[in-house]
Motif scaffolding. Structure first.
Motif, PDB file in Angstrom:
ATOM      1  N   GLN A   1       0.892  -1.128  -0.087  1.00 26.04           N
ATOM      2  CA  GLN A   1       0.101   0.113  -0.043  1.00 26.04           C
ATOM      3  C   GLN A   1       0.898   1.276   0.034  1.00 26.04           C
ATOM      4  OE1 GLN A   1      -2.909  -0.001   3.219  1.00 26.04           O
ATOM      5  NE2 GLN A   1      -3.511   2.294   2.523  1.00 26.04           N
ATOM      6  N   MET A   2       2.147   1.358   0.846  1.00 28.00           N
ATOM      7  CA  MET A   2       2.864   2.249   0.593  1.00 28.00           C
ATOM      8  C   MET A   2       3.450   2.696  -0.780  1.00 28.00           C
ATOM      9  SD  MET A   2       6.316   3.077   3.102  1.00 28.00           S
ATOM     10  CE  MET A   2       7.091   1.595   2.152  1.00 28.00           C
ATOM     11  N   VAL A   3       3.861   1.576  -1.174  1.00 27.71           N
ATOM     12  CA  VAL A   3       4.364   1.457  -2.667  1.00 27.71           C
ATOM     13  C   VAL A   3       3.244   2.050  -3.576  1.00 27.71           C
ATOM     14  CG1 VAL A   3       5.192   0.450  -4.726  1.00 27.71           C
ATOM     15  CG2 VAL A   3       6.041  -0.432  -2.325  1.00 27.71           C
ATOM     16  N   ASP A   4       2.127   1.721  -3.402  1.00 24.63           N
ATOM     17  CA  ASP A   4       1.317   2.118  -4.346  1.00 24.63           C
ATOM     18  C   ASP A   4       0.808   3.720  -4.102  1.00 24.63           C
ATOM     19  OD1 ASP A   4       0.960  -0.406  -5.263  1.00 24.63           O
ATOM     20  OD2 ASP A   4      -1.100  -0.803  -4.008  1.00 24.63           O
ATOM     21  N   THR A   5       0.930   4.283  -2.969  1.00 19.78           N
ATOM     22  CA  THR A   5       0.697   5.595  -2.753  1.00 19.78           C
ATOM     23  C   THR A   5       1.692   6.558  -3.399  1.00 19.78           C
ATOM     24  OG1 THR A   5      -0.494   5.148  -0.683  1.00 19.78           O
ATOM     25  CG2 THR A   5       0.600   7.432  -0.958  1.00 19.78           C
ATOM     26  N   PHE A   6       2.985   5.922  -3.350  1.00 20.86           N
ATOM     27  CA  PHE A   6       4.168   6.518  -3.712  1.00 20.86           C
ATOM     28  C   PHE A   6       4.159   6.680  -5.338  1.00 20.86           C
ATOM     29  CE2 PHE A   6       8.567   7.533  -5.067  1.00 20.86           C
ATOM     30  CZ  PHE A   6       8.978   8.696  -4.418  1.00 20.86           C
ATOM     31  N   VAL A   7       3.806   5.585  -5.776  1.00 20.92           N
ATOM     32  CA  VAL A   7       3.724   5.391  -7.231  1.00 20.92           C
ATOM     33  C   VAL A   7       2.492   6.136  -7.727  1.00 20.92           C
ATOM     34  CG1 VAL A   7       3.021   3.760  -9.192  1.00 20.92           C
ATOM     35  CG2 VAL A   7       4.901   3.240  -7.329  1.00 20.92           C
ATOM     36  N   ALA A   8       1.429   6.470  -7.086  1.00 16.54           N
ATOM     37  CA  ALA A   8       0.380   7.152  -7.713  1.00 16.54           C
ATOM     38  C   ALA A   8       0.873   8.712  -7.790  1.00 16.54           C
ATOM     39  CB  ALA A   8      -0.856   7.332  -6.559  1.00 16.54           C
ATOM     40  N   GLY A   9       1.721   9.009  -6.946  1.00 20.38           N
ATOM     41  CA  GLY A   9       2.440  10.480  -7.065  1.00 20.38           C
ATOM     42  C   GLY A   9       3.420  10.612  -8.042  1.00 20.38           C
ATOM     43  N   PHE A  10       4.332   9.592  -8.132  1.00 18.80           N
ATOM     44  CA  PHE A  10       5.525   9.485  -9.005  1.00 18.80           C
ATOM     45  C   PHE A  10       5.534   8.098  -9.867  1.00 18.80           C
ATOM     46  CE2 PHE A  10       6.127  11.706  -4.894  1.00 18.80           C
ATOM     47  CZ  PHE A  10       6.942  12.861  -5.423  1.00 18.80           C
ATOM     48  N   PRO A  11       4.272   8.240 -10.878  1.00 17.88           N
ATOM     49  CA  PRO A  11       4.318   7.031 -11.645  1.00 17.88           C
ATOM     50  C   PRO A  11       5.335   6.429 -12.380  1.00 17.88           C
ATOM     51  CG  PRO A  11       3.005   8.767 -12.673  1.00 17.88           C
ATOM     52  CD  PRO A  11       3.888   9.125 -11.235  1.00 17.88           C
ATOM     53  N   ASP A  12       6.514   7.364 -12.724  1.00 19.89           N
ATOM     54  CA  ASP A  12       7.455   6.658 -13.517  1.00 19.89           C
ATOM     55  C   ASP A  12       9.016   6.545 -12.526  1.00 19.89           C
ATOM     56  OD1 ASP A  12       8.335   9.699 -12.657  1.00 19.89           O
ATOM     57  OD2 ASP A  12       9.141  10.039 -14.744  1.00 19.89           O
ATOM     58  N   VAL A  13       8.592   6.490 -11.375  1.00 22.10           N
ATOM     59  CA  VAL A  13       9.639   6.001 -10.354  1.00 22.10           C
ATOM     60  C   VAL A  13      10.650   4.841 -10.728  1.00 22.10           C
ATOM     61  CG1 VAL A  13       8.373   4.744  -8.685  1.00 22.10           C
ATOM     62  CG2 VAL A  13      10.368   6.017  -7.922  1.00 22.10           C
ATOM     63  N   ARG A  14      11.702   5.039 -10.567  1.00 23.67           N
ATOM     64  CA  ARG A  14      12.555   3.765 -10.837  1.00 23.67           C
ATOM     65  C   ARG A  14      13.724   3.916  -9.930  1.00 23.67           C
ATOM     66  NH1 ARG A  14      11.796  -0.179 -14.186  1.00 23.67           N
ATOM     67  NH2 ARG A  14      14.046  -0.301 -14.577  1.00 23.67           N
ATOM     68  N   PHE A  15      14.050   2.683  -9.205  1.00 22.18           N
ATOM     69  CA  PHE A  15      15.359   2.731  -8.217  1.00 22.18           C
ATOM     70  C   PHE A  15      16.488   1.954  -9.233  1.00 22.18           C
ATOM     71  CE2 PHE A  15      12.201   3.561  -5.280  1.00 22.18           C
ATOM     72  CZ  PHE A  15      12.788   3.866  -4.210  1.00 22.18           C
ATOM     73  N   GLU A  16      17.510   2.508  -8.866  1.00 20.69           N
ATOM     74  CA  GLU A  16      18.721   2.131  -9.190  1.00 20.69           C
ATOM     75  C   GLU A  16      19.566   1.623  -7.992  1.00 20.69           C
ATOM     76  OE1 GLU A  16      23.067   3.480 -11.013  1.00 20.69           O
ATOM     77  OE2 GLU A  16      21.426   4.951 -11.239  1.00 20.69           O
ATOM     78  N   VAL A  17      20.135   0.600  -7.993  1.00 25.82           N
ATOM     79  CA  VAL A  17      21.024  -0.093  -7.001  1.00 25.82           C
ATOM     80  C   VAL A  17      22.308   0.364  -7.419  1.00 25.82           C
ATOM     81  CG1 VAL A  17      21.720  -2.078  -5.844  1.00 25.82           C
ATOM     82  CG2 VAL A  17      19.240  -1.890  -6.350  1.00 25.82           C
ATOM     83  N   VAL A  18      22.721   1.167  -6.601  1.00 24.05           N
ATOM     84  CA  VAL A  18      24.278   1.471  -6.550  1.00 24.05           C
ATOM     85  C   VAL A  18      25.568   0.490  -6.247  1.00 24.05           C
ATOM     86  CG1 VAL A  18      25.900   3.650  -6.132  1.00 24.05           C
ATOM     87  CG2 VAL A  18      23.483   3.767  -6.863  1.00 24.05           C
ATOM     88  N   GLU A  19      24.843   0.092  -4.761  1.00 22.87           N
ATOM     89  CA  GLU A  19      25.943  -0.729  -4.244  1.00 22.87           C
ATOM     90  C   GLU A  19      24.950  -1.715  -3.495  1.00 22.87           C
ATOM     91  OE1 GLU A  19      30.018  -0.517  -1.664  1.00 22.87           O
ATOM     92  OE2 GLU A  19      29.056   1.382  -2.051  1.00 22.87           O
ATOM     93  N   ALA A  20      25.506  -2.860  -3.265  1.00 26.36           N
ATOM     94  CA  ALA A  20      24.878  -4.124  -2.288  1.00 26.36           C
ATOM     95  C   ALA A  20      26.078  -4.659  -1.869  1.00 26.36           C
ATOM     96  CB  ALA A  20      24.018  -4.776  -2.997  1.00 26.36           C
ATOM     97  N   PHE A  21      25.944  -4.969  -0.381  1.00 26.29           N
ATOM     98  CA  PHE A  21      26.811  -5.503   0.383  1.00 26.29           C
ATOM     99  C   PHE A  21      26.331  -6.044   1.772  1.00 26.29           C
ATOM    100  CE2 PHE A  21      27.662  -1.239   1.467  1.00 26.29           C
ATOM    101  CZ  PHE A  21      27.635  -1.169   2.650  1.00 26.29           C
ATOM    102  N   GLY A  22      26.929  -7.037   2.221  1.00 19.31           N
ATOM    103  CA  GLY A  22      26.282  -7.454   3.601  1.00 19.31           C
ATOM    104  C   GLY A  22      27.391  -8.649   3.979  1.00 19.31           C
ATOM    105  N   GLU A  23      26.856  -9.151   5.113  1.00 16.46           N
ATOM    106  CA  GLU A  23      27.396 -10.379   5.847  1.00 16.46           C
ATOM    107  C   GLU A  23      26.420 -11.129   6.487  1.00 16.46           C
ATOM    108  OE1 GLU A  23      30.388 -11.097   9.277  1.00 16.46           O
ATOM    109  OE2 GLU A  23      31.112  -9.517   7.851  1.00 16.46           O
ATOM    110  N   GLY A  24      26.405 -12.296   6.225  1.00 11.10           N
ATOM    111  CA  GLY A  24      25.064 -13.198   6.930  1.00 11.10           C
ATOM    112  C   GLY A  24      23.937 -12.494   6.781  1.00 11.10           C
TER     113      GLY A  24
END
Length: 152
Positions: free
Chosen positions: A51-74
């Motif tokens: 529902q939160m995603v839907d609300t944001f997309v209603a205001g910003f229908p062309d939103v695109r996320f770019e993953v710049v970096e991902a890292f982690g442990e366990g």
């Protein structure tokens, strides 16, 4: 089993960019919690997050996320992202400005047994507001209303 960084990157891609309506149920734990700036209580559960995603997309229908970096442990994963969008619809009371926005952020997640149990997102609400020429507190208040409504 996919690495936890791949699970989180896949979730962002499919949920936000591909607009999958099933990915929240597939990858978010039933008791998933999402924390973010300006919101007092977490958004809880896959349906509330969608529902939160839907609300944001209603205001910003062309939103695109770019993953710049991902890292982690366990089970702990960190993902650095940039979201780009155009404010084309009402976003929790803020009328469309038709302005482009770029929001830089970080998601810190916990993933257990292939399911995301928690994400804490950090991003610059004041910078987001400035791009919309709205008062700095307005987007934070909007996120807070969205998260409260989604959790009910």
């Amino acid at each position: 089993m996919a690495a936890n960084t791949e699970i989180l990157a896949r979730f962002i891609e499919e949920c936000w960019n591909a607009r999958s309506r099933t990915i929240c149920d597939e990858l978010l734990d039933a008791n998933y919690e999402h924390y973010m700036p300006g919101v007092e209580q977490p958004t809880v559960g896959p349906a509330a997050y969608q529902q939160m995603v839907d609300t944001f997309v209603a205001g910003f229908p062309d939103v695109r996320f770019e993953v710049v970096e991902a890292f982690g442990e366990g089970s702990n994963v960190c993902l650095v992202w940039i979201a780009r969008a155009t404010h084309e619809g009402v976003f929790n009371g803020i009328p469309p400005t038709m302005r482009p926005v770029a929001i830089k952020g970080v998601a810190v997640a916990r993933i257990e047994n292939g399911r995301i149990t928690r994400i804490t997102s950090m991003f610059d609400n004041a910078g987001f507001a400035a791009q919309l020429s709205a008062p700095a507190e307005k987007p934070a208040e909007a996120w807070s209303r969205t998260a409260r409504a989604a959790s009910q």
